[in-house]
Structures are given as C-alpha cells and as structure tokens.
Design an enzyme around this catalytic site. Structure first.
Site, short mmCIF file in Angstrom:
data_model
loop_
_atom_site.label_atom_id
_atom_site.label_comp_id
_atom_site.label_asym_id
_atom_site.label_seq_id
_atom_site.Cartn_x
_atom_site.Cartn_y
_atom_site.Cartn_z
N ASP A 87 45.32 16.85 -12.74
CA ASP A 87 45.27 16.31 -11.43
C ASP A 87 45.77 15.02 -11.06
O ASP A 87 46.02 14.22 -12.29
CB ASP A 87 43.65 16.12 -11.23
CG ASP A 87 43.47 16.07 -9.77
OD1 ASP A 87 43.77 16.66 -9.01
OD2 ASP A 87 42.22 15.42 -9.46
N HIS A 88 46.28 14.86 -9.82
CA HIS A 88 46.82 13.61 -9.58
C HIS A 88 48.00 13.05 -10.28
O HIS A 88 47.98 12.05 -10.76
CB HIS A 88 45.87 12.44 -9.26
CG HIS A 88 45.21 12.67 -7.93
ND1 HIS A 88 45.57 12.45 -6.59
CD2 HIS A 88 43.86 13.06 -8.02
CE1 HIS A 88 44.76 12.68 -5.91
NE2 HIS A 88 43.65 13.14 -6.45
N HIS A 133 38.18 9.32 -1.56
CA HIS A 133 37.90 9.32 -3.29
C HIS A 133 36.95 8.26 -3.67
O HIS A 133 36.82 7.35 -2.95
CB HIS A 133 39.19 8.98 -3.98
CG HIS A 133 40.27 10.13 -3.84
ND1 HIS A 133 41.48 10.10 -3.47
CD2 HIS A 133 40.31 11.30 -4.80
CE1 HIS A 133 42.24 11.13 -3.59
NE2 HIS A 133 41.65 12.01 -4.43
N HIS A 154 39.82 16.55 -1.56
CA HIS A 154 39.69 15.74 -2.70
C HIS A 154 38.65 14.90 -1.96
O HIS A 154 38.22 14.89 -0.79
CB HIS A 154 40.78 15.01 -2.75
CG HIS A 154 42.00 15.80 -3.57
ND1 HIS A 154 42.41 15.36 -4.77
CD2 HIS A 154 42.40 17.11 -3.46
CE1 HIS A 154 43.25 16.04 -5.20
NE2 HIS A 154 43.35 17.37 -4.63
N GLY A 155 37.68 14.07 -3.04
CA GLY A 155 36.97 13.12 -2.61
C GLY A 155 35.73 13.78 -1.97
O GLY A 155 34.87 13.33 -1.38
N ASN A 164 37.13 19.68 -4.81
CA ASN A 164 37.36 18.67 -6.18
C ASN A 164 36.05 17.83 -6.23
O ASN A 164 35.60 17.17 -5.04
CB ASN A 164 38.51 17.92 -6.03
CG ASN A 164 39.70 18.78 -6.32
OD1 ASN A 164 39.63 20.00 -6.47
ND2 ASN A 164 41.03 18.04 -6.66
N THR A 217 33.39 11.82 -8.97
CA THR A 217 32.91 10.58 -8.90
C THR A 217 31.11 10.89 -8.99
O THR A 217 30.29 10.09 -9.50
CB THR A 217 32.89 9.81 -7.59
OG1 THR A 217 34.48 9.40 -7.43
CG2 THR A 217 31.99 8.47 -7.44
#
Length: 289
Positions: A84-85, A179, A207-208, A229, A232
């Site tokens: 990822d990323h 995020h 995302h986030g 995704n 956190t």
C-alpha cells in the site's frame, strides 16, 4: 489454502456487488487479529502492508511478507497480500517476489501529468509481473502536507481520462474521508461516488475508512465503492487496550505478552465489527442497522 491473487478477490467482490475489506497491518499481532476475525466471519479480505510499515521494519519487506504468507496459507479463508501507498520504485519491484498480488502506487502528490506518467510506468511493471495495480487520483487527506478541502476531491471526467491513460486496475478516490482519523465523523459525498463509479469503469477504493461511521460505509458501498481500506481503527483499538493493561500492571512486571494479547484481542473485535458492517452492504442498496 495458498494465497489468492488480489485480482480474483476484487473481481469476485465487484461481480457480487459487495466490498472487499482491506486491513493495514504493522506487527504480527495486527496480522493475527485480522486473520482470526476473517476466519470467524468467513470473510475474504486483503492483508495490506504500507511503505511506512516497511520502513518501520528497517526497510525490509521480506520478513513481514513471509509471516503474512504463512498466516494466509494456514487458514481456509481466501486472503490476498497488498502493498500500500508505494512511492519507492525499488519497493515496487520487490512486491512480486515477496508474494504480493497487488500494489497501490501513490502518485497523488504529483501534478496530474506527472501522476499519469508515473502511474502508467508502475502499471506496466505490475502487469508484466502479475500484479493488480491501484492508484490514487485527488487527495485523500490526513497525511503531512495534505489540505483536505473540497477542491482536492476527485473529478469524474479526470478519473475517466486517468484510467484510460494509465490502464490502472483500481482507483482510490477522494470523496470526503481522511487518513489517520481517530474519530468516526467523516461525511462522504455519495453522489460523487456514484458519478465516479460510472466514469472510471474500474473498482473504486475508499481510503481513510477508519474515520467513516458504519452507515456511511454502507452507503459508500451502495454508491459504488468496491475496496474499503482500514488501518487506524486497528491502531486505536491496540493502543487503548495496551494503555489500559499497562496502567493496571505493577511496574516490576515486564513480560509484554499479556498486554500484547489484549491488544490483539481488541484489534480482532474491531475487525469483526467492520466485517459485519460490510457484510450487510451491497451496490445499489442501503441496509439500515
């Protein structure tokens, strides 16, 4: 069961009108919690490793990948590995040999033309080595230097052009999530998700998602999100459990296993909850509850 290619998992989710959950893992406890939850729910999912997580492990991808591969092969639930990323080209090149079936190449900080060129190059490498390639257009906030304003949200027309120019297989889009949110207060632009789904022609990725409330997640899937995704949410659960256990632990006790076990259990509970939320969501419908 051996690892399942990410493309197969994402394709099955899209064909079924549902979402494929994807969880970012940092430690072995993260991965064990996700796999245990997947087994309990019977839910296919992706184990994700970010470039930042690789950096945490000294820049070495292979040891963490080996652990995840061993876990995945020891469970009856179909699981895939996703990197990822990624911005580091050398790390991208390590992905196929380490067992990853997909990679998210992140050129979102680049100007549009540079993002297209860099992503197209990453896609060419990925397709030549059997990888599904995801990219990002727009700016999903929450990382240093990000200003999460409406103006950075993904434009449907630009998304269509981007997909055509890069041949990317999945597209992460900016629709209101951010995020690293520790509170679940994000409000998504669901009409925009619908327009992006129609324009892009490839699976959309949120995302986030840790900062998105349950009902917003269901509505996002209904509007057209296919890969969701989380990261956190696991870290929040882990940290809270470890802090509570340490606060109640006499200073002379130094064995980390009791608090790591509680952290793992807390992460498993968080993952089980999120899998339950997504299990009720389908494209084109919103299930209340």
């Amino acid at each position: 069961m051996t690892l399942v290619p990410s493309a197969r998992l994402l394709g099955a989710a899209r064909a079924g009108g549902r979402a494929l959950p994807a969880f970012n893992v940092i430690t072995l406890e993260h991965a064990e919690a996700v796999v245990e939850a997947a087994e309990a729910a019977g839910a296919p999912l992706l184990l994700q490793v970010s470039q930042n997580a690789v950096a945490h492990h000294g820049g070495r991808l292979a040891p963490l990948a080996a652990a995840l591969t061993a876990l995945a092969r020891d469970t009856p639930v179909p699981l895939g590995l996703h990197l990822d990323h990624v911005t580091d080209r050398e790390l991208l090149r390590e992905a196929p040999g380490a067992g990853f079936g997909s990679v998210m190449y992140d050129g979102s900080r680049l100007p549009y033309a540079a993002n297209v060129a860099a992503t197209a190059d990453a896609v060419a490498f990925g397709h030549a080595h059997g990888l599904l390639v995801e990219s990002e257009l727009g700016r999903v906030g929450g990382k240093p230097g990000d200003a999460h304003l409406p103006g950075v949200r993904t434009d449907p027309g630009e998304a269509a052009s981007f997909v055509r120019a890069t041949r990317v297989d999945a597209l992460a889009v900016a629709v209101g999530s951010s995020h690293a949110m520790t509170e679940r207060s994000a409000v998504l632009d669901h009409p925009l998700i619908g327009r992006l789904r129609a324009a892009a022609g490839v699976p959309l990725v949120l995302h986030g998602s840790s900062g998105v409330p349950d009902e917003e997640l269901r509505r996002a899937v209904a509007a057209g999100m296919t890969k969701i995704n989380f990261g956190t949410a696991l870290n929040t659960a882990l940290t809270a459990a470890v802090r509570a256990r340490l606060a109640a632990t006499p200073p002379g006790r130094v064995d980390p296993r009791p608090w790591l076990a509680e952290g793992r259990a807390a992460m498993r509970a968080a993952v089980e909850h999120l899998l339950g939320v997504l299990a009720t969501a389908r494209h084109g419908t919103v299930t209340r509850g």
